[in-house]
Design a protein around this motif. Sequence first.
Motif, PDB file in Angstrom:
ATOM      1  N   PRO B  25       0.834  -1.212   0.000  1.00  0.00           N
ATOM      2  CA  PRO B  25       0.000   0.000   0.000  1.00  0.00           C
ATOM      3  C   PRO B  25       0.868   1.260   0.000  1.00  0.00           C
ATOM      4  N   ASP B  38      -0.133   7.332  -3.224  1.00  0.00           N
ATOM      5  CA  ASP B  38      -0.637   6.961  -1.912  1.00  0.00           C
ATOM      6  C   ASP B  38      -2.047   6.393  -2.039  1.00  0.00           C
ATOM      7  N   ALA B  39      -2.154   5.066  -2.026  1.00  0.00           N
ATOM      8  CA  ALA B  39      -3.471   4.423  -2.048  1.00  0.00           C
ATOM      9  C   ALA B  39      -3.551   3.514  -0.825  1.00  0.00           C
ATOM     10  N   PRO B  40      -4.737   3.354  -0.249  1.00  0.00           N
ATOM     11  CA  PRO B  40      -4.841   2.597   1.002  1.00  0.00           C
ATOM     12  C   PRO B  40      -4.630   1.090   0.833  1.00  0.00           C
ATOM     13  N   ASP B  41      -4.970   0.556  -0.327  1.00  0.00           N
ATOM     14  CA  ASP B  41      -4.818  -0.888  -0.535  1.00  0.00           C
ATOM     15  C   ASP B  41      -3.540  -1.170  -1.334  1.00  0.00           C
ATOM     16  N   PRO B  42      -3.008  -2.398  -1.216  1.00  0.00           N
ATOM     17  CA  PRO B  42      -1.777  -2.705  -1.948  1.00  0.00           C
ATOM     18  C   PRO B  42      -1.945  -2.522  -3.447  1.00  0.00           C
ATOM     19  N   LEU B  59     -10.600   1.579  -9.193  1.00  0.00           N
ATOM     20  CA  LEU B  59     -10.946   2.656  -8.272  1.00  0.00           C
ATOM     21  C   LEU B  59      -9.851   3.701  -8.172  1.00  0.00           C
ATOM     22  N   GLU B  60      -8.605   3.290  -8.311  1.00  0.00           N
ATOM     23  CA  GLU B  60      -7.470   4.201  -8.110  1.00  0.00           C
ATOM     24  C   GLU B  60      -6.891   4.686  -9.437  1.00  0.00           C
ATOM     25  N   GLY B  62      -7.856   6.679 -12.001  1.00  0.00           N
ATOM     26  CA  GLY B  62      -7.850   8.103 -12.343  1.00  0.00           C
ATOM     27  C   GLY B  62      -6.833   8.876 -11.514  1.00  0.00           C
ATOM     28  N   ARG B  63      -6.831   8.602 -10.214  1.00  0.00           N
ATOM     29  CA  ARG B  63      -5.925   9.306  -9.318  1.00  0.00           C
ATOM     30  C   ARG B  63      -4.467   8.932  -9.609  1.00  0.00           C
ATOM     31  N   ARG B  75      -4.552  -0.746 -15.128  1.00  0.00           N
ATOM     32  CA  ARG B  75      -5.489  -1.230 -14.101  1.00  0.00           C
ATOM     33  C   ARG B  75      -5.701  -2.728 -14.277  1.00  0.00           C
ATOM     34  N   ALA B  77      -8.274  -4.327 -14.531  1.00  0.00           N
ATOM     35  CA  ALA B  77      -9.301  -4.644 -15.535  1.00  0.00           C
ATOM     36  C   ALA B  77      -8.720  -4.732 -16.934  1.00  0.00           C
ATOM     37  N   TYR B  81      -9.040  -9.110 -15.116  1.00  0.00           N
ATOM     38  CA  TYR B  81      -8.948  -9.596 -13.740  1.00  0.00           C
ATOM     39  C   TYR B  81     -10.227 -10.280 -13.257  1.00  0.00           C
TER      40      TYR B  81
END
Lengths: 405, 405
Positions: B25, B38-42, B59-60, B62-63, B75, B77, B81
Motif C-alpha cells: 500500500p 498513496d493508495a490505502p490498498d496494496p 478505483l485508483e 484516475g488518481r 489497471r 481490468a 482480472y
Amino acid sequence: MDPDLAALDEYLADAGYDGYLVDAPGSDATQRYLSGFDAPDPFVTLYTPDSTAVLVSALEYGRAKTESQADDVSRLADYDYRSLAAKHGTHEAKARVVEAWLADRGVDAVATPERFPLGSADHLRERGIAVEPETADVVTEIRARKTPTEIEWIRATQRANEAAMAAANDLLTAATVQRAAAVDDGESAASPEDEVLVHDGEILTSERVKREIEATLLRNGCALDETIVACGAAAADPHDRGSGPLRPDEPIIVDIFPRSKTTRYHADMTRTFVKGEPTETIRQWFELTQAAMDAAFDVLEPGATGRAVHDAVCDVYEDAGWPTLRSDSTTGTGFIHSTGHGVGLEIHELPRLSPDGGELRPGQVVTVEPGLYDPAVGGMRLEDLVVVTEDGYENLTDYPFELTV
Amino acid sequence: MDPDLAALDEYLADAGYDGYLVDAPGSDATQRYLSGFDAPDPFVTLYTPDSTAVLVSALEYGRAKTESQADDVSRLADYDYRSLAAKHGTHEAKARVVEAWLADRGVDAVATPERFPLGSADHLRERGIAVEPETADVVTEIRARKTPTEIEWIRATQRANEAAMAAANDLLTAATVQRAAAVDDGESAASPEDEVLVHDGEILTSERVKREIEATLLRNGCALDETIVACGAAAADPHDRGSGPLRPDEPIIVDIFPRSKTTRYHADMTRTFVKGEPTETIRQWFELTQAAMDAAFDVLEPGATGRAVHDAVCDVYEDAGWPTLRSDSTTGTGFIHSTGHGVGLEIHELPRLSPDGGELRPGQVVTVEPGLYDPAVGGMRLEDLVVVTEDGYENLTDYPFELTV
C-alpha cells in the motif's frame, strides 16, 4: 476478545504445520489479532493451538510481557542477536534467531499470512524450515466474523464517526454562498466570479471541513489517515480526497473511515450533501442510490452471497439505464466500484460485496455503499455500516439521509 | 523530489534483474518513494531504469494517472482480472495479471524489497519469473540519503513537533501540585493521599497531555499514531506510552514522532520534564544525558560510523558507572537502547546509530537520543533530530533543554 480460532487449528492440523508464523508490526491486522500487541517495528509471533509466543526487541520486551496476549515472550538478545548481527548482518542474524527460537518450540513447518515478508521466508527455507503462505484466507475469514466485543468496538468507532459527520454537516449548513471576489484574498483556486461556500468570512474548502472532521474524531478517541470531502468533478473519482473551495448546487461527498486509537477497530460512513439547490439530475441520483441501498438490504442476510448483494445494486442502476462494472468492466461513469467490504482491524477486509463475494455469515461487519459517478455532473455515494446477524442484519449507523443542507 | 537512483540501476544491472517490483500500500515507504502514489490498498509498482509503471484497481486508476510519478499506469481490468478471479480465485488471478503485465514490459526477473509479500512471490516464481528479495539494503540506503527537498519536508515536520512539545510544556508549566483527594472524583488511578499535577480543576494525566500534543500537530498539518508521555516507573520502559495521573518531582518523558499528512515525512524529538523539585539523582541523570548527547555530536560527521557515535554515548554512561547494552546485553537498567535511527518516510529507517551502524553519509537524517532508565527512579531521555552535512551535521531541532517546569 477471545476469538474462535478452531478453524485455524484445524487448518494447521490438516496441512501438517506446527504453527502459524507472523512477522509484521503491530499495525498489521493479523499481527494485532493474534498477538494482541502493538509495537511500531516488525516483531514475530508464533501461534500454535497450545500457545502464543512472541519474539521482540529488548526495547519492547517489558511492554510485551504485560500488554500482549502471548504466554511466551522472548527477546532477540536471548538468542545472541548482537554477535550474530556483527558476524552475518542484520537480515541473516534475524533469521538465525527465529530459526533457533522455532527449534526451541519444536517447530519446523509453519503457515504464514499471504503477505509474510519474502526475505524472512527465503532465509528460513534455506535453513530447512517449511514456510508456506496460506492462500485459503483462513485467518482473514476468522477475522471477518466479529465477536460481540469486536462489534461493540466497531459500533463505538461509528458513534465517533457520526459526531464527525455531524460536525461536517454543521459547517456546510452554517456556510453562506457568495462570489469568491467578495472574500477571496487571491490565493484560492476559485475565479473571482465563481460562487463558493463561505464560513466565518473565509472560503470554505475541503481542507477546512477535513480539519473539523479530524478534530472531532480526535476528541472522540479516534484517528484517521485520510478522509474524503470531494465536490463537483473531484467527486466523480470515487477515491479523490478532494481539495479547494466548495461550491453551491454541486454534490459534496463526505466519506469518513476512522479507527479507534484504543481498539484500532475502524468504522466507515458516507453521505452526500448539496448546499443550495440540487439539480433535478442530482435529486434523481440521490433517490436512485437510496433505492440501490434498499435493494442491497433486502438481500443482505446470512447465507446470501456478497455477489448477490452486489448484483441487487447493479440491477437497480442498470434498470435505470446506467452502466456498471458488471455491464462494462472498463466504464468510467455509472456505478464503478463494488457494493461494500468488511471492516475491522483493517478498513478494507473480508467479506466482499462484489462479483467475487462469497456466502455471508453472522458476525461479519460490512459497508453498503452504492454510488453514481459522471465527470460531467460529479459523484453521489451513500454508505452505512452493518453487521450480519443470525436472521438478517443490524445497521450500526445512526445518521439521516438529507441531501440539501 | 528527484532522488538519485543510480545505485539501484547499477544493482539491477550487476545482478541481472530487469526491474524492481513493489507490492504494497501507499503507506509503505518504498512504495511511496518509488511510485509517488498513496493508495490505502496494496498496488504494484515496477521500477526500471527507463520507466516507472504502476498497476492499480479501477478505483485508483484516475488518481494514479494524475498523482503518481509513474509514466505507465495500468489497471487490473486491462488484464481481464474479473474473469480470472471468477475462475481461479483472487490470489491466483492477481498473480496472473501481474505476470501478463510484466511480460508486456519484457520483464522476467525482478528484485524486490526484503518484505515483499511471500504469497505474490511464490505465485510469480511458479509462473517462471525470477523474484529475489534484495538484502543489500540498496533502496533503503538510497532512501536514507535525503535530497534538499526531503530535508525541508522533515524540517517542516520538526517545526510542527516543536509546537506540539511547547503545548505539552505549557500544560505542565500551568499545572499545580495538589493532593489527589482534593480533586479526584474517585475514578483516577491515584490514591487520595498522592500528590498529583492538576490543571483546570482536573488531575492532569498522560492522556490529557497527549490529546493536547495531537490537537496541536493536527492544526499544523501533522498526525501521529502514538506518542509517549510517561511518568515515573512507566518512563523506565523506553517504549511505554504512559497513562494515568502525572506526579510531581518525577521525570516525565515526552517523546513525539509525528508525520506530515501532506508529505508523509516524519520528525522526532524527546524532552524530559520535572514538575516541582527534581531529586539530586534526576539532576545528575539530566546532566549526564546532555553530556552523552554532546559526546555523540562530537563524533557525528560523514565518514564516522553509526557505531562510533553509539560508542561515544556508551562511553559517557559507562564511565559514570552505568551499565549499557554494550557492557551487558541483557541489562534492564542504564542505557538500554541504541543512540539513534534514521528518520524519513519511516519513523525508524537507516542509518543506525547502534553497534551495527555503518559509515554515515551527507543527507542522512538521524535522531540522537541517549537515555537512562531504572525502575526505581524512572527514565530520562533527550532527543534531537539532525542531518549529516558535507562537513559535520546540522541540527534540525530548535527546542531548549530545561528540566524543571
